[in-house]
Write a protein that holds these residues in place. Sequence first.
Motif, PDB file in Angstrom:
ATOM      1  N   PRO A 166      14.202  21.897 -13.301  1.00 49.83           N
ATOM      2  CA  PRO A 166      13.054  22.675 -13.794  1.00 49.83           C
ATOM      3  C   PRO A 166      12.232  21.930 -14.837  1.00 49.83           C
ATOM      4  O   PRO A 166      11.011  22.104 -14.914  1.00 49.83           O
ATOM      5  CB  PRO A 166      13.693  23.942 -14.389  1.00 49.83           C
ATOM      6  N   TYR A 167      12.904  21.077 -15.628  1.00 48.59           N
ATOM      7  CA  TYR A 167      12.193  20.336 -16.669  1.00 48.59           C
ATOM      8  C   TYR A 167      11.152  19.397 -16.056  1.00 48.59           C
ATOM      9  O   TYR A 167       9.985  19.400 -16.470  1.00 48.59           O
ATOM     10  CB  TYR A 167      13.192  19.555 -17.523  1.00 48.59           C
ATOM     11  N   TYR A 168      11.552  18.608 -15.063  1.00 49.11           N
ATOM     12  CA  TYR A 168      10.621  17.652 -14.477  1.00 49.11           C
ATOM     13  C   TYR A 168       9.627  18.317 -13.529  1.00 49.11           C
ATOM     14  O   TYR A 168       8.564  17.743 -13.250  1.00 49.11           O
ATOM     15  CB  TYR A 168      11.381  16.516 -13.799  1.00 49.11           C
ATOM     16  N   VAL A 169       9.959  19.493 -13.020  1.00 48.31           N
ATOM     17  CA  VAL A 169       8.957  20.270 -12.296  1.00 48.31           C
ATOM     18  C   VAL A 169       7.808  20.618 -13.238  1.00 48.31           C
ATOM     19  O   VAL A 169       6.630  20.419 -12.928  1.00 48.31           O
ATOM     20  CB  VAL A 169       9.574  21.557 -11.709  1.00 48.31           C
ATOM     21  N   LEU A 170       8.157  21.133 -14.419  1.00 42.81           N
ATOM     22  CA  LEU A 170       7.131  21.513 -15.399  1.00 42.81           C
ATOM     23  C   LEU A 170       6.365  20.289 -15.896  1.00 42.81           C
ATOM     24  O   LEU A 170       5.151  20.347 -16.103  1.00 42.81           O
ATOM     25  CB  LEU A 170       7.779  22.255 -16.570  1.00 42.81           C
ATOM     26  N   VAL A 171       7.079  19.178 -16.106  1.00 42.67           N
ATOM     27  CA  VAL A 171       6.426  17.953 -16.572  1.00 42.67           C
ATOM     28  C   VAL A 171       5.406  17.468 -15.555  1.00 42.67           C
ATOM     29  O   VAL A 171       4.263  17.139 -15.906  1.00 42.67           O
ATOM     30  CB  VAL A 171       7.477  16.851 -16.846  1.00 42.67           C
TER      31      VAL A 171
ATOM     32  N   ILE B 236       3.891  19.112 -13.142  1.00 40.75           N
ATOM     33  CA  ILE B 236       2.767  20.042 -13.021  1.00 40.75           C
ATOM     34  C   ILE B 236       1.830  19.917 -14.215  1.00 40.75           C
ATOM     35  O   ILE B 236       0.596  19.937 -14.072  1.00 40.75           O
ATOM     36  CB  ILE B 236       3.283  21.487 -12.883  1.00 40.75           C
ATOM     37  N   ALA B 237       2.409  19.772 -15.415  1.00 41.55           N
ATOM     38  CA  ALA B 237       1.580  19.623 -16.610  1.00 41.55           C
ATOM     39  C   ALA B 237       0.757  18.344 -16.550  1.00 41.55           C
ATOM     40  O   ALA B 237      -0.439  18.346 -16.872  1.00 41.55           O
ATOM     41  CB  ALA B 237       2.472  19.622 -17.853  1.00 41.55           C
ATOM     42  N   LEU B 238       1.369  17.242 -16.116  1.00 37.95           N
ATOM     43  CA  LEU B 238       0.640  15.973 -16.012  1.00 37.95           C
ATOM     44  C   LEU B 238      -0.473  16.067 -14.972  1.00 37.95           C
ATOM     45  O   LEU B 238      -1.568  15.532 -15.175  1.00 37.95           O
ATOM     46  CB  LEU B 238       1.611  14.844 -15.653  1.00 37.95           C
ATOM     47  N   ALA B 239      -0.183  16.761 -13.867  1.00 37.59           N
ATOM     48  CA  ALA B 239      -1.210  16.924 -12.835  1.00 37.59           C
ATOM     49  C   ALA B 239      -2.377  17.762 -13.353  1.00 37.59           C
ATOM     50  O   ALA B 239      -3.536  17.497 -13.015  1.00 37.59           O
ATOM     51  CB  ALA B 239      -0.601  17.573 -11.600  1.00 37.59           C
ATOM     52  N   SER B 240      -2.077  18.756 -14.191  1.00 31.08           N
ATOM     53  CA  SER B 240      -3.145  19.612 -14.718  1.00 31.08           C
ATOM     54  C   SER B 240      -4.062  18.851 -15.661  1.00 31.08           C
ATOM     55  O   SER B 240      -5.240  19.199 -15.813  1.00 31.08           O
ATOM     56  CB  SER B 240      -2.534  20.819 -15.438  1.00 31.08           C
ATOM     57  N   TYR B 241      -3.517  17.789 -16.306  1.00 26.83           N
ATOM     58  CA  TYR B 241      -4.329  16.962 -17.206  1.00 26.83           C
ATOM     59  C   TYR B 241      -4.944  15.752 -16.487  1.00 26.83           C
ATOM     60  O   TYR B 241      -5.500  14.855 -17.137  1.00 26.83           O
ATOM     61  CB  TYR B 241      -3.489  16.486 -18.395  1.00 26.83           C
TER      62      TYR B 241
ATOM     63  N   SER C 270      12.381  17.072  -7.631  1.00 24.66           N
ATOM     64  CA  SER C 270      11.634  17.941  -8.538  1.00 24.66           C
ATOM     65  C   SER C 270      10.138  17.720  -8.413  1.00 24.66           C
ATOM     66  O   SER C 270       9.352  18.676  -8.368  1.00 24.66           O
ATOM     67  CB  SER C 270      12.078  17.690  -9.986  1.00 24.66           C
ATOM     68  N   VAL C 271       9.737  16.453  -8.369  1.00 26.79           N
ATOM     69  CA  VAL C 271       8.312  16.137  -8.302  1.00 26.79           C
ATOM     70  C   VAL C 271       7.720  16.520  -6.949  1.00 26.79           C
ATOM     71  O   VAL C 271       6.629  17.107  -6.872  1.00 26.79           O
ATOM     72  CB  VAL C 271       8.074  14.639  -8.583  1.00 26.79           C
ATOM     73  N   ILE C 272       8.445  16.216  -5.866  1.00 27.01           N
ATOM     74  CA  ILE C 272       7.949  16.502  -4.518  1.00 27.01           C
ATOM     75  C   ILE C 272       7.689  17.997  -4.335  1.00 27.01           C
ATOM     76  O   ILE C 272       6.688  18.417  -3.765  1.00 27.01           O
ATOM     77  CB  ILE C 272       8.943  15.990  -3.454  1.00 27.01           C
ATOM     78  N   PHE C 273       8.595  18.810  -4.829  1.00 26.77           N
ATOM     79  CA  PHE C 273       8.487  20.254  -4.625  1.00 26.77           C
ATOM     80  C   PHE C 273       7.960  20.995  -5.851  1.00 26.77           C
ATOM     81  O   PHE C 273       8.132  22.216  -5.960  1.00 26.77           O
ATOM     82  CB  PHE C 273       9.847  20.816  -4.225  1.00 26.77           C
ATOM     83  N   ALA C 274       7.319  20.280  -6.761  1.00 25.92           N
ATOM     84  CA  ALA C 274       6.853  20.901  -8.004  1.00 25.92           C
ATOM     85  C   ALA C 274       5.886  22.052  -7.740  1.00 25.92           C
ATOM     86  O   ALA C 274       6.040  23.140  -8.309  1.00 25.92           O
ATOM     87  CB  ALA C 274       6.188  19.852  -8.896  1.00 25.92           C
ATOM     88  N   GLN C 275       4.913  21.824  -6.894  1.00 25.24           N
ATOM     89  CA  GLN C 275       3.924  22.863  -6.627  1.00 25.24           C
ATOM     90  C   GLN C 275       4.549  24.079  -5.940  1.00 25.24           C
ATOM     91  O   GLN C 275       4.242  25.227  -6.283  1.00 25.24           O
ATOM     92  CB  GLN C 275       2.795  22.298  -5.760  1.00 25.24           C
ATOM     93  N   TYR C 276       5.436  23.822  -4.991  1.00 22.27           N
ATOM     94  CA  TYR C 276       6.088  24.921  -4.286  1.00 22.27           C
ATOM     95  C   TYR C 276       6.979  25.729  -5.223  1.00 22.27           C
ATOM     96  O   TYR C 276       6.936  26.967  -5.229  1.00 22.27           O
ATOM     97  CB  TYR C 276       6.911  24.383  -3.125  1.00 22.27           C
ATOM     98  N   ILE C 277       7.788  25.027  -6.031  1.00 23.09           N
ATOM     99  CA  ILE C 277       8.700  25.716  -6.939  1.00 23.09           C
ATOM    100  C   ILE C 277       7.922  26.512  -7.971  1.00 23.09           C
ATOM    101  O   ILE C 277       8.296  27.621  -8.349  1.00 23.09           O
ATOM    102  CB  ILE C 277       9.639  24.699  -7.617  1.00 23.09           C
ATOM    103  N   ASP C 278       6.815  25.960  -8.434  1.00 25.71           N
ATOM    104  CA  ASP C 278       6.014  26.656  -9.445  1.00 25.71           C
ATOM    105  C   ASP C 278       5.450  27.964  -8.907  1.00 25.71           C
ATOM    106  O   ASP C 278       5.252  28.920  -9.663  1.00 25.71           O
ATOM    107  CB  ASP C 278       4.876  25.756  -9.916  1.00 25.71           C
ATOM    108  N   SER C 279       5.178  28.008  -7.622  1.00 18.20           N
ATOM    109  CA  SER C 279       4.618  29.227  -7.026  1.00 18.20           C
ATOM    110  C   SER C 279       5.697  30.185  -6.539  1.00 18.20           C
ATOM    111  O   SER C 279       5.386  31.268  -6.042  1.00 18.20           O
ATOM    112  CB  SER C 279       3.693  28.860  -5.861  1.00 18.20           C
ATOM    113  N   HIS C 280       6.966  29.800  -6.653  1.00 18.59           N
ATOM    114  CA  HIS C 280       8.081  30.665  -6.265  1.00 18.59           C
ATOM    115  C   HIS C 280       9.084  30.693  -7.419  1.00 18.59           C
ATOM    116  O   HIS C 280      10.073  29.961  -7.433  1.00 18.59           O
ATOM    117  CB  HIS C 280       8.748  30.149  -4.987  1.00 18.59           C
TER     118      HIS C 280
END
Length: 210
Positions: free
Chosen positions: A128-133, A135-140, A58-68
């Motif tokens: 999906p939960y840890y993808v969002l987590v 991405i949110a942590l990276a944004s902060y 989830s973490v490795i592909f967070a950016q990719y999944i978020d954009s797709h």
Amino acid sequence: MNLFLPFFFGFLAAVVGVIPPGLINMTAAKVSLVDGKKRAMMFVLGALIIIIFQTYISVIFAQYIDSHKEIIILLREIGLFIFIALTVYFLKFAKKPKINDENVAVKSKRSRFFMGMIISAINFFPIPYYVLVSIALASYKVFTFQPLPIYSLVLGIVLGSFAVFYFYVVFFNKMKSKAVFFINNMNNMIGLITGIVALITLFNVVKYYF
């Protein structure tokens, strides 16, 4: 990069995500009531092995999944059918567990370990939960997609999940002498949980298309 922050927020995110009654922790409680604490911990260990891989992916592909977004929708659709099937099984077909020394004696620790892996593998919520987590942590700016911060975040999530699972196992095991209600209704409780998750998933899928 401070490695403590990804660990801390990963631990916190896992506790928040896992502590509500869910498929894995309620099944761990059921195993604890029926087979005892040791076999419940084997179940938890099996579940954690899968959670490690789910979280890392989830973490490795967070950016990719978020954009797709279609990938998240596909996971939701697959999860919808799985949770509907689980709901029907636990409410209609699953046998009520019984506590007795003979049943406990013949249970295999290995079977509970693999049971934990299977139950955890069919639970798509963490992805999906840890993808969002993440991405949110990276944004902060408290997490970056670099190897050491990723390992720290995954470790925090795994230990946070273990802490909640352990709480469920110990709590229900201590209530064993007064757990007739839980034993008789555990399948219904798990079925209700999977049914609620299925409804939430259905709502999200329908909202995406309409």
